[in-house]
Design a protein around this motif. Structure first.
Motif, PDB file in Angstrom:
ATOM      1  N   TRP A  13      13.419  -5.517   2.902  1.00 51.60           N
ATOM      2  CA  TRP A  13      12.273  -6.279   2.419  1.00 51.60           C
ATOM      3  C   TRP A  13      12.698  -7.683   1.989  1.00 51.60           C
ATOM      4  O   TRP A  13      12.070  -8.675   2.346  1.00 51.60           O
ATOM      5  CB  TRP A  13      11.649  -5.509   1.252  1.00 51.60           C
ATOM      6  N   GLN A  65       3.060  -4.376   0.161  1.00 54.72           N
ATOM      7  CA  GLN A  65       3.907  -3.323   0.713  1.00 54.72           C
ATOM      8  C   GLN A  65       5.013  -2.936  -0.263  1.00 54.72           C
ATOM      9  O   GLN A  65       5.454  -1.785  -0.321  1.00 54.72           O
ATOM     10  CB  GLN A  65       4.513  -3.810   2.042  1.00 54.72           C
ATOM     11  N   ARG A  66       5.443  -3.905  -1.062  1.00 52.90           N
ATOM     12  CA  ARG A  66       6.540  -3.652  -2.001  1.00 52.90           C
ATOM     13  C   ARG A  66       6.052  -3.015  -3.306  1.00 52.90           C
ATOM     14  O   ARG A  66       6.680  -2.103  -3.827  1.00 52.90           O
ATOM     15  CB  ARG A  66       7.238  -4.979  -2.316  1.00 52.90           C
ATOM     16  N   LEU A 122       6.658  -1.602   6.574  1.00 53.23           N
ATOM     17  CA  LEU A 122       7.570  -2.740   6.691  1.00 53.23           C
ATOM     18  C   LEU A 122       7.853  -3.065   8.150  1.00 53.23           C
ATOM     19  O   LEU A 122       7.988  -4.235   8.534  1.00 53.23           O
ATOM     20  CB  LEU A 122       8.874  -2.436   5.938  1.00 53.23           C
ATOM     21  N   LEU A 125       2.920  -8.509   2.430  1.00 53.28           N
ATOM     22  CA  LEU A 125       4.336  -8.196   2.163  1.00 53.28           C
ATOM     23  C   LEU A 125       4.520  -7.830   0.696  1.00 53.28           C
ATOM     24  O   LEU A 125       5.257  -6.882   0.363  1.00 53.28           O
ATOM     25  CB  LEU A 125       5.199  -9.399   2.544  1.00 53.28           C
TER      26      LEU A 125
END
Length: 673
Positions: A592, A644-645, A654, A641
């Motif tokens: 990531w 997603q984390r 990812l 993004l």
């Protein structure tokens, strides 16, 4: 009132670290107590105790004058003790003294580093005196202690726990273990690896080059291992396990010595044709001989062929004793073949040396009278009949086998036959040979080891110093030299079974034997098997075994050049493996973060500077301000993004974001990646 752990917890870090380092130094120097002069142990104990008191009380260190005086005293005492400042014993004495004295000027980190490396060197010097498994285990613990202190010295200010430094030291040791193993297997070996031949075996107990009546009883108090034997197939009977050592025929009334001493390449012994005739099937076996600083190879009586000793020449004396060309100062493993049934020696009396019937004048008059009486009672009897008469006297005369017969006087044979009537094997053997010679029958004393005990864990027969034995040989017409063991007549259990005289045990051993004899025997067998494995696979890993390893790898005629090539190939492979591991480790970094870093890099190419620690949302705001609607796709990608984390249930994976990264319509000012 605070107990000791609580008091230690309240000490400042420098005091705590100093006490830990002093404890490690004491542990590293402890094995030297039995090897170095008594004043060294006293000096180390006083200095370390003094330094610990100064650390606890936060008192100032002594002036440099004290150090100069103590160093001078150490140098003078070393010279007075060893008459030199060079050599193994003197050198180790000085190293131990300097290590202890250096703690009195432990002011800066540089002083600590000097102590660390002096400690490492002192730790290695323990192997000059012993390479046993116990010493190796103790020094491994000392190594971990020194590494812990070294790591702790590099840790930042504050009060980091010693357990943290110990974990780091243990991890370092584990990482270094494969390198150590490769170097141990492949690095060229030079013998002796530890020790100095001139003085390496001083103080080692074992059989002697002469036999003073009463000396072997002291040897039997030593329970250390003399040799280990592994038989091929069924081993011989217990009563046939006679391992031959020095043979004595020159008697001065108190001490027995070899008959003739000749100078030459081999040690001073009488060489010649032993006239050995093997009988019966051979017994094949492998011997692991402990260092004894003697040129003797212990073999089962009798070995007609030379034992196979790597790197050493062998020769047999006329007394059936095998010798090597140099003293045994390292562990030696060799194979041999013996015949427990054999005949040797001249067949005619005229060929027997007259020295085998000589006795010193003025000694043992009553034994001479006893011989005359036996002749009178057996008129015209053959030597074999007279020998049997002496055996009957031993069997029926009330004689006793004991480890503590008391002190014998000038006429040792007289005292055994008529006064004391008890003795250890050398008392009985010596008195029997004196009687035989008084009967004009050639006789001599043979020393070595008899018996042993099989270890149920690894199957090796263990022969200890406590199995040291003395027996006799008499010469009979038509039969040559015949073994006669008078001790077996007095005490048949000595050679016919595992029964031995009980050697005094320590407090722990005695307590364990009383509580659980079986557990004590199992623990002793397990420990001995571990020691044997250490001897076979570590101490006995010699140059020849290195070449044998290469031969097993396919080298037809291995040499040191082949060994160097293998070592170089292993080093190259290890380096490549390290490089691959480093590359793989870089790939395993947070994917990531790596993807976010690629986005930052593209933005920099477009002239947009963002901080290395800026989160995706902050970068999206910068993109929106800079590019407006043109940067909307990129801003939305950055927000996805972030989700997603940190979202509990991210909508996009990812891998999908990684594909979208390549499909984004970057603003016109962005360059191609």
């Amino acid at each position: 009132m605070l107990n000791l752990p609580q008091r230690l917890a309240t000490l400042p870090r420098d005091a705590r670290d100093t006490l830990f380092l002093l404890a490690v130094i004491a542990w590293v120097t402890l094995p030297h107590v039995s090897h170095l002069p008594w004043w060294v142990s006293l000096l180390v104990a006083v200095v370390l105790g003094w330094r610990a008191r100064l650390a606890v009380q936060a008192a100032p260190l002594p002036a440099r004058t004290w150090l100069v005086v103590l160093v001078g005293v150490s140098l003078f005492a070393t010279w007075a003790t060893h008459r030199t400042l060079l050599g193994r014993d003197a050198g180790v004495t000085l190293i131990v003294c300097l290590l202890a004295l250096k703690t009195l000027e432990l002011r800066a980190k540089r002083d600590a580093f000097v102590i660390f490396f002096l400690g490492f060197f002192t730790m290695l010097t323990n192997f000059f005196f012993s390479q046993s498994l116990a010493v190796a285990a103790a020094m491994l613990l000392g190594l971990l202690g020194l590494l812990t202190a070294l790591v702790n010295a590099h840790m930042p200010v504050g009060r980091p726990p010693l357990a943290q430094a110990a974990r780091t030291a243990g991890w370092m040791t584990l990482l270094g273990a494969p390198v150590m193993a490769v170097l141990f297997v492949l690095f060229p070996r030079f013998a002796p690896l530890w020790g100095i031949p001139s003085d390496a075996m001083s103080g080692r107990s074992g059989l002697s080059a002469q036999m003073r009546v009463g000396s072997m009883a002291e040897l039997v108090l030593d329970e250390s291992v003399a040799l280990r034997v592994r038989f091929e197939g069924t081993p011989p009977a217990q009563s046939d396990l006679y391992f031959r050592g020095p043979v004595f025929a020159d008697f001065d009334g108190r001490e027995w010595r070899p008959l003739v001493r000749l100078a030459g390449r081999f040690p001073p012994m009488r060489l010649g044709d032993p006239q050995l005739v093997p009988l019966g099937a051979p017994v094949r076996y492998e011997v692991t001989l402990e260092p004894n600083n003697r040129p003797w190879l212990l073999t089962l009586d009798a070995a007609p062929r030379a034992p196979q000793v790597p790197g050493m020449d062998t020769v047999m004396t006329s007394d059936l004793q095998w010798l090597v060309s140099q003293p045994v100062v390292d562990l030696v493993r060799y194979t041999a073949e013996s015949h427990v049934l054999f005949r040797h020696g001249p067949a005619r009396r005229s060929l027997v040396l007259p020295e085998y019937t000589q006795l010193p004048a003025g000694y043992n008059p009553r034994t001479l009278a006893l011989a005359a009486k036996l002749r009178e009672e057996n008129p015209g009897a053959s030597p074999a009949t007279l020998v049997q008469a002496a055996v009957r006297l031993l069997r029926t005369g009330g004689y006793r086998y004991t480890l503590a017969p008391g002190v014998y006087g000038e006429h040792t044979a007289d005292e055994f036959w008529f006064d004391v009537k008890e003795g250890f094997c050398e008392h009985i053997a010596s008195a029997f040979v004196v009687l035989m010679r008084a009967l004009d029958i050639p006789a001599r004393v043979v020393t070595g080891y008899q018996g042993g005990q099989v270890n149920p864990v690894d199957g090796y027969w263990v022969v200890r110093q406590s199995d040291a034995h003395a027996w006799t040989e008499v010469w009979l017409e038509g039969r040559g030299w015949v073994r006669m063991d008078p001790t077996a007549v007095v005490a048949p259990a000595r050679t016919g079974s595992f029964q031995r005289l009980v050697v005094p045990q320590g407090v722990i051993g005695t307590a364990m034997q009383r509580v659980s004899p079986d557990l004590w025997a199992a623990m002793r067998a397990g420990w001995d098997a571990m020691n044997n494995g250490w001897n076979q696979w570590v101490l006995n890993y010699t140059q020849s075994r290195q070449l044998d390893m290469l031969r097993n790898l396919g080298f037809r005629s291995p040499s040191w050049e082949d060994l160097s090539r293998v070592l170089l190939a292993v080093v190259v492979l290890v380096a490549l493996a390290g490089a691959l591991w480093s590359w793989w480790d870089r790939l395993q970094h947070d994917p990531w973060l790596r993807l976010l870093g690629r986005a930052r890099k593209r933005l920099r190419r477009a002239g947009v500077e963002v901080g290395n620690t800026a989160p995706p949302r902050a970068i999206a705001e910068v993109v929106t301000r800079r590019f407006g609607a043109e940067g909307g796709t990129l801003a939305q990608w950055l927000l996805k993004l972030e989700a997603q984390r940190y979202a509990r249930t991210p909508e996009v994976s990812l891998s999908a974001l990684r594909r979208e990264f390549h499909q984004i319509a970057w603003p016109p000012r962005c360059e191609a990646p």
